[in-house]
Enzyme design. Sequence first.
Site, PDB file in Angstrom:
ATOM      1  N   GLU A  56       0.822  -1.215   0.000  1.00  0.00           N
ATOM      2  CA  GLU A  56       0.000   0.000   0.000  1.00  0.00           C
ATOM      3  C   GLU A  56       0.855   1.263   0.000  1.00  0.00           C
ATOM      4  O   GLU A  56       0.589   2.210  -0.745  1.00  0.00           O
ATOM      5  CB  GLU A  56      -0.936   0.016   1.210  1.00  0.00           C
ATOM      6  CG  GLU A  56      -1.949  -1.123   1.227  1.00  0.00           C
ATOM      7  CD  GLU A  56      -1.477  -2.323   2.026  1.00  0.00           C
ATOM      8  OE1 GLU A  56      -2.312  -2.970   2.668  1.00  0.00           O
ATOM      9  OE2 GLU A  56      -0.250  -2.601   2.014  1.00  0.00           O
ATOM     10  N   LEU A 208      21.873 -26.141  -2.114  1.00  0.00           N
ATOM     11  CA  LEU A 208      20.481 -25.782  -1.812  1.00  0.00           C
ATOM     12  C   LEU A 208      20.208 -24.293  -2.014  1.00  0.00           C
ATOM     13  O   LEU A 208      19.391 -23.700  -1.317  1.00  0.00           O
ATOM     14  CB  LEU A 208      20.103 -26.197  -0.377  1.00  0.00           C
ATOM     15  CG  LEU A 208      20.205 -27.691  -0.067  1.00  0.00           C
ATOM     16  CD1 LEU A 208      19.818 -27.950   1.385  1.00  0.00           C
ATOM     17  CD2 LEU A 208      19.325 -28.504  -1.007  1.00  0.00           C
ATOM     18  N   ARG A 211      18.811 -20.822  -8.262  1.00  0.00           N
ATOM     19  CA  ARG A 211      19.422 -20.244  -9.457  1.00  0.00           C
ATOM     20  C   ARG A 211      18.333 -19.927 -10.473  1.00  0.00           C
ATOM     21  O   ARG A 211      17.915 -20.782 -11.248  1.00  0.00           O
ATOM     22  CB  ARG A 211      20.442 -21.216 -10.052  1.00  0.00           C
ATOM     23  CG  ARG A 211      21.609 -21.543  -9.127  1.00  0.00           C
ATOM     24  CD  ARG A 211      22.616 -22.456  -9.829  1.00  0.00           C
ATOM     25  NE  ARG A 211      23.701 -22.850  -8.926  1.00  0.00           N
ATOM     26  CZ  ARG A 211      23.679 -23.923  -8.153  1.00  0.00           C
ATOM     27  NH1 ARG A 211      22.606 -24.714  -8.167  1.00  0.00           N
ATOM     28  NH2 ARG A 211      24.693 -24.222  -7.374  1.00  0.00           N
TER      29      ARG A 211
END
Length: 365
Positions: A56, A208, A211
């Site tokens: 907002e 982990l 990409r």
Amino acid sequence: MKYVDADIWHMRSALNLARTGLGRTASNPSVGCVIVKDGIVLGRARTADSGRPHAETQAILQAGAAAKGATAYVTLEPCSHHGKTPPCAQALIDAGVSRVVIATLDSDERVSGQGVKLLKDAGIEVDVGLLEEEVRAVNEGYFLAKESGRPLITLKTASTLDSKIATSAGESQWITGEKARGFAHIERAQHDAILVGVNTVLSDNPSLITRVDGVDHDAVRIILDTSLKLKGSEQLFDNADENPVWIITSKTVNDAKMLVNKGAEIITVSKNENGQIDLPEAMKILADKGLTRVLVEGGGLTVTSFLKESIFDRVLWFHNASILGSDAHNAFQDMGVTHLDKKIKLSHIDRRIFGEDMLDIYEKA
């Protein structure tokens, strides 16, 4: 309330904005806001990465003084409390908007209904409920965290047609092709955290990380390591300052000083009756820590544990057009199902083809 086509159009635009922020706004929900006057869009924004600034306030800044007398379309009830930023409901009041259309109320007890009250008390016309079901589906993780005390859980596995995830010798990279793996990274980018079991880390040594070109995504890496088998030399510790590493274990911080020194955060939880991590307790802790969407990538024991506990919402099954045979490693372990009426039921919702790979997407039935 009867909405006109323009209302639906602008709310759907706000919803699409919110969708683009999934996985990068926790602990806040990804909210979309569009400000319109006389059919002209004056401002449009989503919750910024890391959760601030809110949608907002950014849309109001774009609209400037022209926001006076405009209609604001917001996917979630504007906040009414002072946190790290002032209330968005007050910002809309100060901007002089004449109408606010809200898709759904906020489940956060600090807000629920109070944002609407603040707007109405200021003489602003407020309508609630437009595209509510669609908006709640997009931000399901946020609502689950607030209402059920756990994040949204997506289970992902990549296997051959006979549901094998590695050869008998343990070789698993790569079962699926480059295009399928690329899509898997897009899924990573839409989750706050990536979770695997310790055996996956020890056997595959994954980073982990996500990409995806053009996307900066610092997902939390979570490892289920009941007995602290990690050594601290694994690849995922190389960038623990940028992509946090959380280790869920039954051990204490004192037992894991070496891993703490490597940058890991230790989360101690109870064991269940089978001597494994108590998943409901662990997921509640993750929700309390602000996570709303967790992608569980395996291996077989970990995915099976979530299935058996029925702690999941979606299943992503990538399968390659190949077969490894009965001596290879299974994608799913023993479920303890002896009767068909106890089988785990799923609803198939989508299918995508990536060359020789296929992705089937399911929801819990």
